[in-house]
Design a protein around this motif. Structure first.
Motif, short mmCIF file in Angstrom:
data_model
loop_
_atom_site.label_atom_id
_atom_site.label_comp_id
_atom_site.label_asym_id
_atom_site.label_seq_id
_atom_site.Cartn_x
_atom_site.Cartn_y
_atom_site.Cartn_z
N PRO A 71 19.81 23.58 87.21
CA PRO A 71 20.52 22.56 86.44
C PRO A 71 21.79 22.08 87.13
O PRO A 71 22.23 20.95 86.90
CB PRO A 71 20.85 23.29 85.12
N ARG A 99 8.32 20.71 83.04
CA ARG A 99 9.31 20.00 82.25
C ARG A 99 10.56 19.80 83.08
O ARG A 99 10.82 20.56 84.03
CB ARG A 99 9.65 20.76 80.96
N SER A 101 14.79 18.87 82.70
CA SER A 101 15.94 18.79 81.80
C SER A 101 17.21 18.67 82.62
O SER A 101 17.32 19.23 83.70
CB SER A 101 16.00 20.03 80.90
N GLY A 102 18.15 17.89 82.10
CA GLY A 102 19.40 17.69 82.81
C GLY A 102 20.31 16.76 82.03
O GLY A 102 20.11 16.50 80.84
N GLU A 104 22.42 13.15 81.09
CA GLU A 104 21.85 11.91 80.55
C GLU A 104 21.25 11.04 81.64
O GLU A 104 20.19 10.44 81.46
CB GLU A 104 22.93 11.14 79.80
N TYR A 179 9.32 11.68 80.88
CA TYR A 179 9.12 13.12 80.97
C TYR A 179 10.40 13.93 80.79
O TYR A 179 10.34 15.14 80.59
CB TYR A 179 8.52 13.46 82.35
N ARG A 180 11.57 13.33 80.86
CA ARG A 180 12.83 14.07 80.89
C ARG A 180 13.27 14.51 79.50
O ARG A 180 13.14 13.77 78.52
CB ARG A 180 13.94 13.24 81.53
N ASN A 181 13.83 15.74 79.43
CA ASN A 181 14.49 16.28 78.24
C ASN A 181 13.59 16.21 76.99
O ASN A 181 14.05 15.90 75.90
CB ASN A 181 15.81 15.55 77.98
N GLY A 183 11.99 18.96 75.99
CA GLY A 183 12.04 20.30 75.41
C GLY A 183 10.75 21.07 75.60
O GLY A 183 10.77 22.28 75.82
N ASP A 217 18.44 17.13 88.00
CA ASP A 217 17.46 17.48 86.99
C ASP A 217 16.91 18.85 87.36
O ASP A 217 16.65 19.12 88.53
CB ASP A 217 16.31 16.47 86.95
N SER A 218 16.74 19.71 86.36
CA SER A 218 16.15 21.03 86.58
C SER A 218 14.66 20.95 86.28
O SER A 218 14.26 20.74 85.13
CB SER A 218 16.82 22.07 85.69
#
Length: 449
Positions: A71, A99, A101-102, A104, A179-181, A183, A217-218
């Motif tokens: 992250p 997935r 996540s990161g 905005e 695809y981002r965030n 969950g 982005d992780s």
């Protein structure tokens, strides 16, 4: 409508045949995360049959997923490459769960590779830093600010993606996918079935790589499954021989039979003991194979060959069990012998321990008798007499010591007459010395200036 038992049997066999024909078998050494509830890594340091490598950091492998990019911070890369290729050219499918996540406005990309050459010995590459390769890559990123897209790229080994001036135009297909965030994990699949998805599959490697931008982005992957409709669950390095079997099944079957007829030496357990046991007690016919190599079930066509293969394997298992039984008997005999030796050593030690225990009991009895004597006798009178003796001695010293000291002083001091005599003698000596001094001074020669 009345269904006879024959009709029911026909329907049952047809259903079983249809189910078998459409069953999917997961290839274990090309997959991870296929068993629910079990960790993808036995030691949280590596994923079996996959090579993990990071650029700028070490890939974090957790019990249920692998983190390809962290992250924070950004500009990091990570990749997983299979150690074994996918050999066979039948129908197959690959499923990746990932997935991202990161923050905005995070950035980065994820690649699913299917290439002829493995990239495990090079730095993890993204679409824009990849050298020449032969194969397919599916890219998940935010191309043209669409919020997410999936694109496919093919390369025959003649295009250097890293040096290409307009790489995005080489995509043969794309679709939008945010695809981002999310969950949850997204599922990305690719498959080849019934002649569709025309890609060469002669020993290609799978790889998963990810890279992050300055705003990171992780990317995490939790599962990667490779499955096929063929009834085997491993891809071995020599499996490409099955393509020859598909082209010439009779020749391949003859080779398998020849391999089964090869006489191999029996296995060795604890040196040559198991081999000697078989040679001495159970003579082996040299025409009976001792080891049968693994073959695909589809390569054994006739019932006679199937029976021969099954017979040989059962016979080998029987020999192995006999050897294990003999080995177990030898282990039991060795343990009995060691037990007897140990007991022979324990008996003298038991006698020594008994003598030591008797000495300890004597000491305990003496200690208890002394303790009882001390507790039963009254020492108050003895202590009182000691105290009175000390007091009497102290009184005698107090009374007699001053008189003794006075007597010693009186006897040792000098008398007054001796003192007066000494004074007179000293004065006479001083006067005589003075008169002598004056006489010498007056008789000395005079000096005049």
């Amino acid at each position: 409508m009345h269904l006879t038992s024959r009709t029911l049997k026909t329907i049952a066999w047809s259903t079983l045949a249809f189910t078998t024909a459409n069953a999917q078998y997961i290839i274990d050494n090309l997959s991870f995360g296929q068993k629910e509830g079990e960790p993808i890594s036995p030691n949280l340091r590596a994923i079996p049959h996959y090579f993990a490598k990071g650029l700028g950091w070490d890939i974090e492998i957790l019990s249920d997923r692998a983190v390809l990019t962290p992250p924070w911070p950004g500009n990091r890369r990570g990749a997983l490459w299979s150690e074994d290729p996918l050999h066979h050219g039948g129908d197959w499918s690959a499923e990746l769960q990932f997935r991202a996540s990161g923050m905005e406005r995070g950035g980065g990309n994820l690649q699913l590779w299917y290439t002829k050459e493995s990239q495990k010995n090079t730095d993890p590459a993204s679409l824009y830093t990849a050298p020449k390769f032969d194969g397919l890559v599916l890219v998940v990123d935010q191309y043209e600010g669409r919020g997410g897209s999936v694109r496919g790229f093919l390369n025959a080994g003649d295009i250097d993606f890293k040096a290409h001036h307009d790489l995005d135009q080489l995509a043969f297909g794309q679709c939008n996918y945010p695809y981002r965030n999310l969950g949850r994990f997204s599922v990305l699949k690719m498959q080849q079935a019934n002649g569709k998805f025309e890609v060469t599959v002669d020993g290609y490697y799978f790889g998963i790589s990810a890279s992050s931008a300055e705003n990171p982005d992780s990317f995490e992957v939790s599962k990667f499954l490779v499955s096929t409709t063929n009834a085997y669950t491993r891809e071995e390095p020599g499996s490409q021989n099955q393509y020859q079997a598909a082209q010439n099944p009779n020749q391949q079957q003859q080779q398998d039979q020849n391999q089964q007829q090869k006489v191999q030496p029996p296995p060795r357990v604890h040196g040559n003991w198991l081999q000697r046991t078989h040679e001495q007690n159970k003579p082996i016919d040299p025409n009976i194979p001792q080891i049968v190599e693994d073959v695909f079930a589809a390569n054994i066509k006739s019932q006679q060959d199937q029976f021969a293969d099954l017979h040989n394997r059962l016979q080998i298992m029987n020999h192995k069990i006999d050897g294990l039984y003999d080995l177990l008997e030898k282990v039991i005999a060795d343990n009995d012998q060691r037990f007897d030796q140990l007991m022979g050593r324990v008996t003298p030690m038991h006698d020594q321990i008994g003598a030591t225990m008797r000495n300890v009991e004597k000491v305990e009895r003496t200690t208890m008798e002394t303790l009882r004597d001390l507790e039963s006798k009254d020492f108050k009178d003895l202590l009182r007499s000691v105290q009175l003796s000390i007091e009497r001695g102290h009184g005698a010293l107090s009374n007699n010591l001053p008189a003794a000291i006075t007597d010693i002083v009186d006897k040792g001091r000098p008398s007054m007459m001796i003192f007066i005599f000494v004074v007179i003698v000293v004065q006479v000596m001083v006067l005589g010395a003075y008169q002598l001094y004056k006489k010498r001074r007056n008789s000395a020669p005079k000096k005049y200036l």
